[in-house]
Structures are given as C-alpha cells and as structure tokens.
Design a protein around this motif. Structure first.
Motif, mmCIF file in Angstrom:
data_model
loop_
_atom_site.group_PDB
_atom_site.id
_atom_site.type_symbol
_atom_site.label_atom_id
_atom_site.label_comp_id
_atom_site.label_asym_id
_atom_site.label_seq_id
_atom_site.Cartn_x
_atom_site.Cartn_y
_atom_site.Cartn_z
ATOM 1 N N LEU A 73 8.825 -9.762 12.413
ATOM 2 C CA LEU A 73 7.605 -9.302 11.720
ATOM 3 C C LEU A 73 7.756 -9.041 10.178
ATOM 4 C CD1 LEU A 73 6.520 -6.561 14.548
ATOM 5 C CD2 LEU A 73 5.734 -8.866 14.169
ATOM 6 N N TYR A 74 8.788 -8.707 9.663
ATOM 7 C CA TYR A 74 8.913 -8.540 8.260
ATOM 8 C C TYR A 74 9.148 -10.117 7.705
ATOM 9 C CZ TYR A 74 8.597 -3.564 7.865
ATOM 10 O OH TYR A 74 8.092 -2.359 7.607
ATOM 11 N N SER A 75 9.620 -10.924 8.196
ATOM 12 C CA SER A 75 9.644 -12.473 7.700
ATOM 13 C C SER A 75 8.485 -13.199 7.646
ATOM 14 C CB SER A 75 10.954 -13.162 8.420
ATOM 15 O OG SER A 75 10.573 -13.351 9.783
ATOM 16 N N PHE A 76 7.645 -12.759 8.709
ATOM 17 C CA PHE A 76 6.327 -13.430 8.801
ATOM 18 C C PHE A 76 5.376 -12.215 9.105
ATOM 19 C CE2 PHE A 76 3.198 -16.929 10.662
ATOM 20 C CZ PHE A 76 3.330 -17.309 9.385
ATOM 21 N N THR A 77 4.962 -11.687 8.208
ATOM 22 C CA THR A 77 3.884 -10.345 8.174
ATOM 23 C C THR A 77 2.578 -11.066 8.884
ATOM 24 O OG1 THR A 77 3.305 -10.339 6.107
ATOM 25 C CG2 THR A 77 5.420 -9.150 6.581
ATOM 26 N N ASN A 78 1.831 -9.915 9.142
ATOM 27 C CA ASN A 78 0.254 -10.068 9.278
ATOM 28 C C ASN A 78 -0.518 -10.961 8.283
ATOM 29 O OD1 ASN A 78 0.750 -7.797 8.174
ATOM 30 N ND2 ASN A 78 -0.857 -6.762 9.024
ATOM 31 N N GLU A 79 -0.126 -10.499 6.939
ATOM 32 C CA GLU A 79 -0.327 -11.052 5.703
ATOM 33 C C GLU A 79 0.037 -12.519 5.560
ATOM 34 O OE1 GLU A 79 0.586 -8.654 2.401
ATOM 35 O OE2 GLU A 79 -0.736 -6.930 2.813
ATOM 36 N N ASP A 80 1.098 -12.667 6.079
ATOM 37 C CA ASP A 80 1.493 -14.212 5.919
ATOM 38 C C ASP A 80 0.766 -15.025 6.948
ATOM 39 O OD1 ASP A 80 3.617 -13.853 3.989
ATOM 40 O OD2 ASP A 80 4.933 -12.883 5.587
ATOM 41 N N ILE A 81 0.519 -14.362 8.064
ATOM 42 C CA ILE A 81 -0.304 -15.151 9.187
ATOM 43 C C ILE A 81 -1.656 -15.389 8.636
ATOM 44 C CG2 ILE A 81 -1.348 -14.731 11.274
ATOM 45 C CD1 ILE A 81 1.269 -13.080 12.209
ATOM 46 N N LEU A 82 -2.303 -14.251 8.090
ATOM 47 C CA LEU A 82 -3.653 -14.557 7.374
ATOM 48 C C LEU A 82 -3.487 -15.484 6.264
ATOM 49 C CD1 LEU A 82 -5.028 -11.055 7.591
ATOM 50 C CD2 LEU A 82 -5.830 -13.071 8.802
ATOM 51 N N ARG A 83 -2.665 -15.624 5.562
ATOM 52 C CA ARG A 83 -2.580 -16.663 4.519
ATOM 53 C C ARG A 83 -2.287 -17.866 5.021
ATOM 54 N NH1 ARG A 83 1.755 -14.910 2.268
ATOM 55 N NH2 ARG A 83 0.571 -12.996 1.011
ATOM 56 N N PHE A 84 -1.403 -18.119 5.968
ATOM 57 C CA PHE A 84 -1.408 -19.409 6.741
ATOM 58 C C PHE A 84 -2.612 -20.043 7.125
ATOM 59 C CE2 PHE A 84 -0.979 -21.712 10.584
ATOM 60 C CZ PHE A 84 -0.116 -22.617 10.257
ATOM 61 N N PHE A 85 -3.598 -19.202 7.986
ATOM 62 C CA PHE A 85 -4.654 -19.392 8.436
ATOM 63 C C PHE A 85 -5.937 -19.970 7.494
ATOM 64 C CE2 PHE A 85 -2.919 -18.118 12.361
ATOM 65 C CZ PHE A 85 -3.291 -19.302 13.201
ATOM 66 N N ASN A 86 -5.846 -18.948 6.424
ATOM 67 C CA ASN A 86 -6.923 -19.039 5.365
ATOM 68 C C ASN A 86 -6.500 -20.229 4.514
ATOM 69 O OD1 ASN A 86 -6.944 -15.473 4.710
ATOM 70 N ND2 ASN A 86 -8.038 -16.832 6.124
ATOM 71 N N GLU A 87 -5.257 -20.527 4.185
ATOM 72 C CA GLU A 87 -4.989 -21.868 3.336
ATOM 73 C C GLU A 87 -5.115 -23.006 4.064
ATOM 74 O OE1 GLU A 87 -0.850 -21.063 1.922
ATOM 75 O OE2 GLU A 87 -1.760 -19.873 0.567
ATOM 76 N N ASN A 88 -5.125 -22.937 5.467
ATOM 77 C CA ASN A 88 -5.431 -24.327 6.419
ATOM 78 C C ASN A 88 -6.613 -24.219 6.636
ATOM 79 O OD1 ASN A 88 -3.022 -25.697 6.848
ATOM 80 N ND2 ASN A 88 -2.290 -23.774 7.147
ATOM 81 N N GLY A 89 -7.695 -23.460 5.945
ATOM 82 C CA GLY A 89 -9.135 -23.689 6.140
ATOM 83 C C GLY A 89 -9.942 -22.828 6.934
ATOM 84 N N LEU A 90 -9.140 -21.632 7.652
ATOM 85 C CA LEU A 90 -9.814 -20.896 8.563
ATOM 86 C C LEU A 90 -10.460 -19.431 7.806
ATOM 87 C CD1 LEU A 90 -10.503 -20.484 11.804
ATOM 88 C CD2 LEU A 90 -8.484 -19.000 11.575
#
Length: 406
Positions: A73-90
């Motif tokens: 959870l600390y290596s891929f946080t909720n903020e990282d998850i959102l960044r991943f999706f947002n940067e990929n167009g969601l």
C-alpha cells in the motif's frame, strides 16, 4: 525473461503492466473472453477504484492481516493509483465516504484504460485460456492449458477468490497453489447480504437511509453497530451497512438484528414527536399519521411488529400503544438465519496464508519466482474502494519485484 501472469483482473493487469519492460516478455492469461470481468461489475457497474482517505487510514479498514499490506500500500498508494488512471486519460471524482469513481460512472472506462496500458506496454493478452495447473520444471514453470506456451521464468498468480464465479473466480488458483504446497485458510463469504427467519418478501427493494443496524448475540449483548444505508431483499437485508457488518455473523450461531429507524432521536424525544403529530391530526387514522414520521413501507412493518391497529384514529391511541410504537421504531427486531452464499459475496475471506508470502515483494517463500497477489491472499477489507486498492497495490508490487535486479 519470460513472465506469465495468470488472471486478468485488477491485480493481474497491474502485475502485467509493471513487469513489462524491454527485457521481459509478459503473457497475461485469462479464461474469460475479455479482461477485467469482475472490475466490470464492481461498484454496481461504476467501479469504486479506490478511496481518497490518507493511506495510513486504509489500515483501519482492513479486517485481516493488515500489517502484511504495509509494503504494497505504501509503494503504490491510492494517490499513485489515481495518478496512473488520470495520466492514462481517466477522469475521476470523489463521492461520499471518500469513494473514488470514474466521472462517467462506467466501469468499462476503467477497463479501457487498463487495456490501453497493456497494449502500449506490449503485454501479450491470451484470453479464453483456462490454466489447469502449473508445473515446476527445474527453475522454470510450465502452464498446463489448451496450448503449449513453453517455459516461463516467473509466474504471478492473480486468479481471485471464489466470489462471483461467473467472472471466472472459481477457486482454481487456490487449488493449484495448494498442490504446490501452499496453505489455504478457510474460504468464506465477505461483504455479503444476510437472510432472516421472518418473511419480509413484500418489503423487498425498500431502501433505508440514516438508520442504525445493530447485531446482538444470544446473550442479548450488543456485538456490532453500523450507521448508514441498507436495503430489504426478498429474504433479508443488503446494502453498505449490512455488507460491512456481515463479517460479524456466523451461520452456526444465533443472532438478533435490531434496526433503529430513528437513531438521532431518543425514545423520549420520539414520543414527543408522535404526540405532536397526533395532536395536529386528531381525526386521522394512525397509519396515515405515521407516514409523516416514517417512509410508507415502514409504517406497515412497524404496525405489524408493534401489534397496534393502524386503522384507528390517533385520538384513540393510549399511552401503552404509543410506547409500543416508539419501542418498535427504535428496535425493529429480526432473527438472523444465514449469510448469503459465497458465490454472491463481493469478496472472499481467507486464502493463501500470508506467512508464506514475502510482503515486500509478493513472492512465495516456498517457491522462488512465484508471486501471489490480490484476492488469492488471506487479506480483506471493508467496502469503499479498499479491496480494489489492495488488488492494484499488491499487483503493482509483484510486477516491479519481478524485474528488480534484472
């Protein structure tokens, strides 16, 4: 390096994306005709991607083996998850309770982003392919399926639990891992509706908001309480507060459920409210006046449970009948019958013992280069985007661990 990821759900997709680089050949296998089948139905088709709470608050929502999840959870946080999706167009939005959804309210848009990321990375997606077994040959792995894909250097198991079997989660991964020597803790339904002994079919579909859902043991001791929304089903109850409370039930034991329809009013204040309504509507029937206090369907149920005649004018209601009404509104009782089956559960409780997994890498401690992620593991959390976060985070950690040092 050749990597096989078994299962194209949330955790498997993340594992495939993050294990693919110029030095790896990644194959993502799934028995379905498309990826993300369980993602598609999550959040009632809207997909609750994650939660906007601070990451340290997530651990309060994890029910089993929370310490095991610190690294992922600390290596891929909720903020990282959102960044991943947002940067990929969601585009995403935050709703009540910190729940994060796509702005479109379509889980299919989440899957499109994941599919695009897989394709950009060059992951080979192999669909309609059930993996029946995994054999260890020297320091390599061979997948037993309808075609020979050769030997793999590393394997990531991401086949999910046993809930919603029509999505492909039928426990096959647990069976294979057990044959390979892993311990599988008892599997049972998590975040699931309940049935009661009473016949409440005619109230099916009735939704209640801002109520207390209380669970009492055989000794009348309060075991758990939740405030929020719930819904009546043909045979019992479901909805957020019921799903969250389901972990406190045991099919082998007796429980009494008490619903407080007016939790913000104590009995004295509620009695005064009834008196005021009666005074303002002296010649009306009780059932019509109660509709000013309760939603329509609950008027009938409260009258039925209290034994008070709803057809009589309120100016004929005595103190004793009023007391019965107050007590029933504050303590609507039902007898627990059973949890709904595992096939209907949102998640599976139980799974591969986390004692046999390196929490820093998701690699098996028993078999080198074999990784286990997501709902296969003996970890589970409450509703609100937490379980999908666990899937994304453990999948990510396994993916990056596969290529570390290579």
């Amino acid at each position: 390096m050749k990597i096989a990821v078994i299962g194209a759900g949330a955790s498997g997709i993340m594992s495939a994306i993050f294990s693919k680089n110029e030095n790896t050949d990644v194959f993502l296998f799934d028995g379905n005709e498309k990826i993300g089948k369980k993602i598609y139905i999550s959040g009632k088709g809207r997909c609750n991607i994650t939660n906007s709470k601070e990451i340290y608050e997530f651990f309060d929502e994890v029910n089993r083996n929370k310490n095991f999840l610190y690294s992922s959870l600390y290596s891929f946080t909720n903020e990282d998850i959102l960044r991943f999706f947002n940067e990929n167009g969601l585009r995403t939005k935050v709703e009540r309770g910190g729940r994060v959804f796509p702005v479109s309210d379509k889980s299919s848009d989440v899957i499109k982003v994941l599919e695009k990321a897989l394709n950009v990375k060059g992951v080979k997606i192999i669909l309609n392919t059930e993996i029946d077994d995994v054999k260890i040959i020297g320091d390599k792995f061979k997948l037993v399926c309808n075609k020979d894909y050769g030997l793999f250097d590393k394997v990531v198991f991401a086949t999910g639990g046993k809930s919603y079997p029509f999505t492909g989660s039928r426990g096959k991964g647990h069976e294979i891992l057990k044959r390979l020597g892993h311990t599988i803790t008892d599997l049972k339904a998590g975040l699931v509706g309940i049935d009661v002994k009473e016949n409440i079919r005619k109230y099916s579909g009735v939704s209640l908001k801002f109520v207390d859902f209380n669970i009492y043991g055989k000794d009348k001791k309060l075991l758990h309480s939740e405030f929020g929304e719930m819904i009546f089903t043909h045979t019992g109850f479901s909805g957020p507060i019921v799903l969250k409370s389901s972990k406190h039930f045991d099919n082998s034991k007796d429980f009494v459920i008490s619903i407080d329809l007016k939790p913000k009013l104590d009995q004295h204040t509620l009695d005064l409210r009834l008196l005021r309504e009666f005074d303002q509507n002296k010649n009306k029937n009780l059932k019509n006046v109660l509709s000013n206090v309760l939603i329509g369907s609950m008027v009938e149920l409260v009258l039925e449970k209290s034994g008070v005649n709803g057809e009589i004018p309120v100016n004929q209601i005595n103190k004793e009948d009023r007391k019965k009404l107050v007590e029933t509104i504050k303590n609507l009782k039902f007898n627990f019958k059973s949890l709904r089956p595992l096939s209907e559960a949102i998640i599976t409780i139980g799974g591969v013992s986390v004692k046999e997994i390196n929490s820093s890498t998701m690699e098996s401690k028993l078999i080198k280069n074999l990784y286990i992620v997501g709902e296969l593991l003996d970890v589970d959390a409450n509703t609100g985007g937490y379980n999908l976060t666990i899937a994304f985070s453990t999948g990510h950690l396994a993916g990056v661990s596969c290529i570390e040092g290579e």
